[in-house]
Every structure is written in structure tokens, then in C-alpha cells.
Design an enzyme around this catalytic site. Structure first.
Site, PDB file in Angstrom:
ATOM      1  N   ALA A   1       1.166  -1.084   0.258  1.00  9.75           N
ATOM      2  CA  ALA A   1       0.114  -0.165   0.071  1.00  9.75           C
ATOM      3  C   ALA A   1       1.104   1.231  -0.182  1.00  9.75           C
ATOM      4  O   ALA A   1       0.744   2.160   0.836  1.00  9.75           O
ATOM      5  CB  ALA A   1      -1.090  -0.289   1.285  1.00  9.75           C
TER       6      ALA A   1
ATOM      7  N   ALA B   1      17.751  22.503 -15.265  1.00 13.97           N
ATOM      8  CA  ALA B   1      18.624  21.717 -14.334  1.00 13.97           C
ATOM      9  C   ALA B   1      18.116  21.683 -12.765  1.00 13.97           C
ATOM     10  O   ALA B   1      17.286  22.765 -12.740  1.00 13.97           O
ATOM     11  CB  ALA B   1      19.962  22.853 -14.652  1.00 13.97           C
TER      12      ALA B   1
ATOM     13  N   THR C   1      17.456  -1.133  -3.749  1.00 12.80           N
ATOM     14  CA  THR C   1      18.611  -1.415  -4.131  1.00 12.80           C
ATOM     15  C   THR C   1      19.079  -2.712  -2.879  1.00 12.80           C
ATOM     16  O   THR C   1      19.353  -1.701  -1.943  1.00 12.80           O
ATOM     17  CB  THR C   1      19.223  -0.123  -3.994  1.00 12.80           C
ATOM     18  OG1 THR C   1      18.845   0.892  -5.169  1.00 12.80           O
ATOM     19  CG2 THR C   1      21.330  -0.645  -4.686  1.00 12.80           C
TER      20      THR C   1
ATOM     21  N   LYS D   1      10.473  -0.732 -18.767  1.00 16.46           N
ATOM     22  CA  LYS D   1      10.673   0.393 -17.380  1.00 16.46           C
ATOM     23  C   LYS D   1      11.792   0.473 -17.147  1.00 16.46           C
ATOM     24  O   LYS D   1      11.579   1.982 -17.392  1.00 16.46           O
ATOM     25  CB  LYS D   1      10.119  -0.482 -16.607  1.00 16.46           C
ATOM     26  CG  LYS D   1       9.696   0.186 -14.891  1.00 16.46           C
ATOM     27  CD  LYS D   1       9.321   1.662 -14.702  1.00 16.46           C
ATOM     28  CE  LYS D   1       9.202   2.250 -13.947  1.00 16.46           C
ATOM     29  NZ  LYS D   1       8.794   2.526 -13.456  1.00 16.46           N
TER      30      LYS D   1
ATOM     31  N   GLU E   1       4.939   0.735 -14.085  1.00 20.82           N
ATOM     32  CA  GLU E   1       4.243   2.010 -13.257  1.00 20.82           C
ATOM     33  C   GLU E   1       4.990   3.222 -13.638  1.00 20.82           C
ATOM     34  O   GLU E   1       6.355   2.979 -14.045  1.00 20.82           O
ATOM     35  CB  GLU E   1       3.868   1.914 -11.999  1.00 20.82           C
ATOM     36  CG  GLU E   1       3.282   2.622 -11.509  1.00 20.82           C
ATOM     37  CD  GLU E   1       1.764   3.091 -12.008  1.00 20.82           C
ATOM     38  OE1 GLU E   1       0.996   2.190 -12.261  1.00 20.82           O
ATOM     39  OE2 GLU E   1       1.711   3.994 -13.371  1.00 20.82           O
TER      40      GLU E   1
ATOM     41  N   CYS F   1      13.677   5.737  -7.921  1.00 24.99           N
ATOM     42  CA  CYS F   1      13.141   5.282  -8.815  1.00 24.99           C
ATOM     43  C   CYS F   1      14.866   6.037  -9.851  1.00 24.99           C
ATOM     44  O   CYS F   1      14.940   4.382 -10.509  1.00 24.99           O
ATOM     45  CB  CYS F   1      12.219   5.104 -10.369  1.00 24.99           C
ATOM     46  SG  CYS F   1      10.528   4.393  -9.707  1.00 24.99           S
ATOM     47  N   PHE F   2      14.776   6.593 -10.662  1.00 25.71           N
ATOM     48  CA  PHE F   2      15.547   7.005 -11.563  1.00 25.71           C
ATOM     49  C   PHE F   2      17.100   6.504 -10.821  1.00 25.71           C
ATOM     50  O   PHE F   2      17.506   5.142 -11.671  1.00 25.71           O
ATOM     51  CB  PHE F   2      16.404   8.031 -11.288  1.00 25.71           C
ATOM     52  CG  PHE F   2      15.166   9.238 -12.421  1.00 25.71           C
ATOM     53  CD1 PHE F   2      13.894   8.574 -12.934  1.00 25.71           C
ATOM     54  CD2 PHE F   2      15.779  10.465 -12.419  1.00 25.71           C
ATOM     55  CE1 PHE F   2      13.466   9.058 -13.794  1.00 25.71           C
ATOM     56  CE2 PHE F   2      13.915  10.959 -13.037  1.00 25.71           C
ATOM     57  CZ  PHE F   2      13.826  10.376 -14.082  1.00 25.71           C
TER      58      PHE F   2
END
Ligand code: UDX
Ligand code: ADP
Length: 464
Positions: free
Chosen positions: A11, A270, A95, A222, A162, A278-279
Site C-alpha cells: 500500500a 537543471a 537497492t 521500464k 508503473e 526510481c531513477f
């Protein structure tokens, strides 16, 4: 196949908003969101919908409309799994912090636990959907666990990554650029399962925007989408440093470059560095996968996006110290904004954590104000980084309830999140409250350099 009952495990920032929108758009489907975190479920069920644990514009009103009609939040994971025809897995995949792939690979222990729990509970056939971002080929692992339980239940595994961005999650879910569904296209059962999920989305998304692919393409798309977006931010951030040296203005450069229709204007702002859940995680994942296949150049290519981002955060903090006569020890520095971007209370990988950590190492006194992030979260972010004891973090950092309070008697301000309310501040009033010379460091290019200089600030903005 007509789906009547959906369960979502997890959730969080993905599961919560996604299921709320599905419940709203598919009133005939019962949607149950489950989580092992009791506190989180209690918050989702709070009679005051403004107290739900995730802040997203537009989310609380959907929850208000659908909750306890066809949207339910519960800690009874087994029951929800048992009842569902379709199970979304939206648990976190941070990670890894240990063992092989430490610092690079995704930690799949939560996913595996979910798979084992589904296998233990399910009595009839299920469609299981990976919603969390997972490294390519996770579906195979999921399938292995599910298929080897020997109780005759059949599973179809789909990947449905997603693409919502936090802060605009509800909008992104309601009118997505595309919906991606990966499955076993080769088999009749696989195609049927994909069709069932397509039909859910088709309740509100035009069919031509729903793409079906094989599972691996879906999983890799993704990671690739996020890697491309992050790469644009790191590219413009790399140019921002060059602008600072040459006198070019990074906003002007970004505008000129972005007007080339082949490049386009988005994701060229910038900043003090990208953050979010995510990134970094997805790129590290991509790098790890490339290394696993011995593709050294591919891995190095993408890793540079992260290296640039780390550099940008450090460079910003170092610049602060240098500008303030090479010492910030004992100086009060106000941080405006702690979330990784505006309109969310999520702080995962936020640049603010790293900038604050750098300044604390230089023995600055930090005062933080963020409109949506709690004090508890700010300390927990710093504690998690582990640079110093919890006590030292609490001694070095004060959390306050307004920008004015944060800036009172401060030597410097660092704007680290682009919250709209910061644009409305009475900067003259703030300046008057500060010690002189008063420094303003703009990590989000929020404020017009000219006006700030007119007021009297010593002013620094990324790429300026
Ligand atoms: C991202 C993807 O956009 C989304 O499709 C995916 O599903 C999850 O990851 P999110 O992390 O929520 O979404 O936020 P996003 O808007 O992509 O911003 C990421 C970070 O980049 C933020 O810290 C943001 O401030 C920063 N950013 C973004 C910039 O610094 N400059 C930009 O031009 C754009
Ligand atoms: P995301 O941004 O991917 O949604 P979050 O951390 O916000 O990530 O949410 C993931 C949620 O998944 C957390 O609330 C966590 O408690 C929950 N979760 C993790 N493992 C399990 C599990 N085995 N069963 C149920 N919930 C789980």
C-alpha cells in the site's frame, strides 16, 4: 475472463494511488489493498481522508469516494490473496545493501516473500502482476516459485510497469501516455490473462494506448524509460556547471535546445540533482544487468548518469561552503524543501538529504522546513545515511513549521524543492530577518536572480 476481485500487495506510493484509480474507474470490481505495515493500513483507513499516508494531489478525494464501497485497505494478506482473481505485487524493491550486487542490484526479498505467500494460500488459478519495477527476468523467478508448489493452481505472470510520476500520480493514472502489459504472448492462457488486464484499463484508457509485449520487453522498457529521463537531467546538469564557468545561462540553453522538436522541452530543468525512488535504482539495475552479461561499455555508459548526479549534489553543497568564506561551522543554514520534488511527501534519494549531510559534516546548524514532510521522516532519512549518530542528527538539525521561522537569523538559505509556496514568499521580509551578508542558494532555479540581487542577497543558482 471477467475480473471481479483484485488484490494489491503493498500500500505504498505505487499500489495506493493505482488501486484507488482502478477502484474509481471500475466500480464493479472489488479492490483490496493489503500491507504488512499495520500503521500504514490504519492511516489509509483514517476517517479523515486528509490523513492518508501518501500525499498526492487529487488522491484523498478518490479515496473518500471509493473507500469501503469497492476499495478496501487491510492487513489480512491471506484473505485478500485467496479471494482475488488478479493480484498486483507493488512491494518495494530497494537497492541491495548487502551481499552480491550490494549497492547495485535490486533486493528481491520482498517480492520472493510475496510469491511464497501467494503459493501457500491460493486455491484457484490467479493472474499475478508485477507492478513494482523489477529487473529483467524477475517474472521467471516468480513463475518458478509459484509453479513449484505442487497444489495444481495455475498462474499467469504479467508485467505491468508503473509510469506514474509522484506529485502527478492521479493525473498520470487517469490519462497515461501509455499502459504497458507484458505477458506470455505465445500461449492461449497468457493471451487471455493479458486480455483480462487490458479490459481493466480499457474502462478509461483508449485501446491504442495499451501496448502488449512479451514480458522481457515490458520489464526492460521500464528501466529504459527511466534511464532516458534521468539521462536528460544529468545532461542538462552537466551543462549547468559549464554555464557557471562561461556565463551562459542554463535556462536559456535548455530553452533553445528544447525547442528543437527532436529533443523536446521536458526534463531539461537543471537542478541540484534528481532524486526519487526510481531513477537511481533503475539505472543501477540496468548497469548491474549489463555487467552480469559482461557488457562493460554499456554498464559504464549508464553509470555515468549516476556519477554526474552525485557530482551535482556534492558540487552544490561544496559551492555553498566555498561561497560562505570556506566555513559554515556554527552557521545557521535554512533548508527550504526536503521532498525529492514538489507535491509529494516522498523523500527517497532526495538531494536535500545529501546536501544536509555535507553541511552537517562541516558542522553547520541546519533548520529545515518542508510543507509535507514530517520531522520524523527527516531524522530517519539522515539516520539511514549513517554518517553520524541519531543524537548528532537531532542536535544538528531542527525542523520547523514555516519558511519564515526557518530563515530567521540564518546566514544562508538553500532552496532544494520547487514547492509553489516558495515562489509566493515575501523575500524582502525574509532578507530582513537574516544575518548579513545573507546568502541564497537556489538548487531549483525557482527565483529570478535579478529580483533577489535587488533585495540584497548574495545569490547563487544552479547554472547561473
Ligand atoms: C519517475 C518517472 O518519471 C516515472 O515515469 C516512473 O514511473 C518513476 O520515476 P518520479 O521519480 O516520481 O517519476 O519523478 P520525476 O518527475 O521523474 O522526477 C525525478 C527527479 O528528477 C526529481 O528529483 C525531479 O526534481 C528531477 N528532475 C526532473 C529534474 O531535476 N529536472 C527535470 O527537468 C525533471
Ligand atoms: P513504492 O514506491 O514502490 O510503492 P513503498 O515503499 O511506498 O514503495 O511501498 C511498498 C509497500 O509494500 C510498503 O508499505 C511495505 O510495507 C509493503 N510490503 C513489502 N513487503 C510486503 C509483503 N510481503 N506483504 C505485504 N506488504 C508488503
Amino acid at each position: 475472463m471477467k475480473i471481479k476481485n483484485i488484490c494489491c500487495i503493498g500500500a505504498g506510493y505505487v499500489g495506493g494511488p493505482t488501486m484507488a484509480v482502478i477502484a474509481e474507474k471500475c466500480p464493479g470490481v472489488k479492490v483490496t489493498v493489503v500491507d504488512i505495515n499495520e500503521k500504514r493500513i490504519k492511516q489509509w483507513n483514517d476517517p479523515d481522508v486528509e490523513k492518508i499516508p501518501i500525499y498526492e494531489p487529487g488522491l484523498s478525494s478518490i479515496v473518500k469516494e471509493t473507500r469501503d464501497k469497492n476499495l478496501f485497505f487491510s492487513t489480512d494478506v491471506d484473505k485478500a490473496i485467496d479471494e482475488a482473481d488478479m493480484i498486483f505485487i507493488s512491494v518495494n524493491t530497494p537497492t541491495k545493501t548487502y551481499g552480491i550486487g550490494k549497492g547495485m542490484a535490486a533486493d528481491l526479498k520482498y517480492i520472493e516473500l510475496c510469491a511464497r505467500q501467494i503459493a501457500a494460500v491460493a486455491k484457484n488459478d490467479k493472474i499475478v502482476i508485477e507492478k513494482s519495477t523489477l529487473p529483467v527476468r524477475t517474472a521467471a523467478a516468480l513463475k518458478n516459485i509459484l509453479d513449484n508448489t505442487g497444489n495444481g493452481v495455475k498462474y499467469q505472470i504479467l508485467s505491468n510497469p508503473e509510469f506514474l510520476a509522484e506529485g502527478t500520480a492521479v493525473e498520470d493514472l487517469k490519462s497515461p501516455d501509455r499502459v504497458l502489459i507484458g505477458g506470455d504472448i505465445e500461449s492461449e492462457e497468457g493471451r487471455e490473462a493479458m486480455e483480462a488486464l487490458v479490459n481493466i484499463y480499457a474502462s478509461w484508457v483508449p485501446k491504442e494506448k495499451i501496448l502488449t509485449t512479451n514480458v522481457w520487453s515490458s520489464e526492460l522498457s521500464k528501466l529504459t524509460a527511466n534511464a532516458f529521463l534521468a539521462q536528460r537531467v544529468s545532461s542538462i546538469n552537466a551543462i549547468s556547471e559549464l554555464c557557471e564557468k562561461t556565463g551562459a545561462d542554463v535556462n536559456e540553453v535548455a530553452k533553445a535546445v528544447g525547442m528543437d522538436s527532436r529533443v523536446g522541452p521536458k526534463f531539461l530543468k537543471a537542478s541540484v540533482g534528481f532524486g526519487g525512488s526510481c531513477f537511481q535504482k533503475d539505472i543501477l539495475n540496468l548497469v548491474y544487468i549489463a555487467r552480469t552479461y559482461n557488457l562493460q561499455e554499456v554498464a559504464d555508459y549508464w553509470e555515468q548518469v549516476i556519477i554526474m548526479n552525485d557530482h551535482q549534489k556534492r558540487r552544490f553543497a561544496a559551492n555553498m561552503v566555498q561561497t560562505m568564506y570556506n566555513t559554515v561551522a556554527g552557521k545557521k543554514i535554512a533548508i527550504l524543501g526536503w521532498a525529492f520534488k514538489k507535491d509529494t511527501n516522498d523523500t527517497r534519494e532526495s538531494a536535500a538529504i545529501y546536501v544536509a549531510d555535507y553541511l552537517l559534516n562541516e558542522q553547520a546548524e541546519i533548520v529545515v522546513y518542508d510543507p509535507k514532510v514530517t520531522e520524523e521522516q527527516i531524522y530517519s532519512d539522515l539516520d539511514y545515511l549513517g554518517s553520524r549518530s541519531g543524537d548528532a542528527n537531532r542536535k544538528g538539525v531542527t525542523v520547523v513549521k514555516s519558511s519564515y521561522e526557518a530563515c530567521d537569523n540564518a546566514h544562508a538559505i538553500a532552496v532544494l524543492t520547487e514547492w509553489d509556496e516558495f515562489k509566493q514568499l515575501d523575500w524582502k521580509k525574509i532578507y530582513d530577518q537574516m544575518l548579513k551578508p545573507a546568502f541564497l542558494f537556489d538548487g531549483r532555479r525557482l527565483l529570478e536572480p535579478k529580483t533577489k540581487k535587488e533585495i540584497g542577497f548574495e545569490f547563487y543558482a544552479i547554472g547561473n
